[in-house]
Design a protein around this motif. Structure first.
Motif, short mmCIF file in Angstrom:
data_model
loop_
_atom_site.label_atom_id
_atom_site.label_comp_id
_atom_site.label_asym_id
_atom_site.label_seq_id
_atom_site.Cartn_x
_atom_site.Cartn_y
_atom_site.Cartn_z
N THR A 32 0.82 -1.22 0.00
CA THR A 32 0.00 0.00 0.00
C THR A 32 0.85 1.27 0.00
OG1 THR A 32 -0.19 -0.18 2.42
CG2 THR A 32 -2.01 -1.04 1.09
N TYR A 33 2.03 1.20 0.64
CA TYR A 33 2.85 2.42 0.74
C TYR A 33 3.70 2.69 -0.49
CZ TYR A 33 6.55 5.59 2.28
OH TYR A 33 7.44 6.63 2.37
N TYR A 34 4.40 1.69 -0.99
CA TYR A 34 5.36 1.94 -2.06
C TYR A 34 4.74 2.39 -3.38
CZ TYR A 34 9.09 0.39 0.98
OH TYR A 34 9.99 0.31 2.03
N PRO A 35 3.58 1.88 -3.78
CA PRO A 35 2.94 2.46 -4.98
C PRO A 35 2.60 3.94 -4.78
CG PRO A 35 2.04 0.29 -4.54
CD PRO A 35 2.88 0.65 -3.35
N MET A 36 2.14 4.30 -3.58
CA MET A 36 1.85 5.70 -3.29
C MET A 36 3.10 6.55 -3.36
SD MET A 36 -1.35 6.29 -2.78
CE MET A 36 -2.81 5.26 -2.59
N LEU A 37 4.19 6.03 -2.77
CA LEU A 37 5.45 6.77 -2.78
C LEU A 37 5.96 6.95 -4.20
CD1 LEU A 37 7.77 8.06 -1.20
CD2 LEU A 37 8.80 5.79 -1.01
#
Length: 306
Positions: free
Chosen positions: A233-238
């Motif tokens: 969930t975090y790395y695609p957003m980053l």
């Protein structure tokens, strides 16, 4: 628990208000993602102060942007900034960034904002002076936090797990009071940094990198599944947030994009002065989500216009 959950609900609303300044689509997407983002849900359940800090950060920025057109909003922006300062002091410099972003032309609004922002921290300083008979801007844990992140045994991800008992024993042997202990710990950390500048610089870089980790070193039962969920969930957003900045020539940055990008950078660098944990990053993840959604929104608008 109810208060923290209310804070998360408020963060959903203010995230929507902030992102809709970019496009209506961005506002809707940010609201949905914020409501279901696993790190936010977990942190709200764990009763950490980062969720209220997330709400206060979004309120301060949103009201600050409104104040450029109607000055009374500067009062609310400043009050939110003041409460943010005593809730999570490391995010206090964001208020300075907001003031710089508002520009010299808004100096009257800025004056109101500064006065409003000083009210709560000022009252807290008076309380500390009465109770502890010393000038303490916010709290007496800055020293131990600085020491935890800057000592021979610290690593980029060690956080509070590093052993500082030797320093604690010294403080006890000297019979220092709370304020003196804070100064003692700060002094020990600064002395180590000064004596080992190369090692301290490498440690600082490792702490900056750990700001973008998906897991802390502390392991608990069942953490493997939560780590995987955090990563996906975090790395695609980053990645999308970074893409928004990298494509600034093709898709010019909105003023909100610029403010949020600088806010993230400044706070990442400040957090690493002490030590970094994933939950400390919670307010920044909200800004990262806005930047990521902005990438999708501006691409969609360009596609529709083509």
């Amino acid at each position: 628990n109810v208060f923290v959950e209310f804070s998360l609900a408020g963060a959903v609303w203010f995230g929507y208000l902030l992102a809709r300044r970019i496009t209506p689509l961005a506002g809707a997407l940010v609201a949905v993602i914020t409501a279901v983002y696993p790190l936010f849900v977990y942190t709200a359940d764990a009763l950490y102060p980062q969720i209220p800090a997330l709400l206060l950060l979004l309120m301060m920025i949103e009201f600050g942007l409104r104040a450029r057109d109607r000055w009374p909003w500067a009062i609310w922006s400043g009050l939110a900034g003041g409460f943010l300062t005593i809730t999570v002091p490391s995010f206090a410099p964001t208020l300075i960034l907001l003031i710089l972003f508002m520009g010299w032309k808004a100096r009257k609004v800025i004056a109101v904002l500064i006065v409003a922002a000083a009210v709560i921290p000022g009252l807290w300083c008076i309380r500390n002076a009465v109770v502890m008979h010393a000038f303490i801007p916010v709290s007496t844990n800055n020293g131990v936090n600085l020491l935890l992140g800057n000592n021979p045994d610290a690593t980029g991800s060690s956080g509070t797990s590093v052993d500082v008992s030797a320093y604690e024993n010294q403080a006890k042997a000297r019979k220092l009071d709370e304020v003196q202990i804070d100064h003692f710990y700060s002094g020990q950390a600064v002395d180590w940094i000064t004596a080992h500048p190369g090692q301290a610089a490498g440690l600082y870089a490792a702490k900056v990198a750990h700001n973008f980790a998906y897991s802390d070193t502390l392991k608990t039962e069942g953490q493997g599944a939560s780590d995987l969920l955090a990563a996906v969930t975090y790395y695609p957003m980053l990645a999308l947030a970074l893409l928004r900045v990298l494509l600034w020539r093709r898709f010019p940055l909105h003023r909100v994009d610029k403010l949020l990008a600088w806010t993230i950078v400044v706070n990442v660098l400040l957090l690493a002065v002490f030590f970094t944990r994933i939950r400390f990053r919670v307010p920044l993840d909200s800004l990262t989500i806005v930047l990521a959604v902005s990438t999708v929104a501006v691409w969609w608008d360009r596609r529709r216009a083509a």
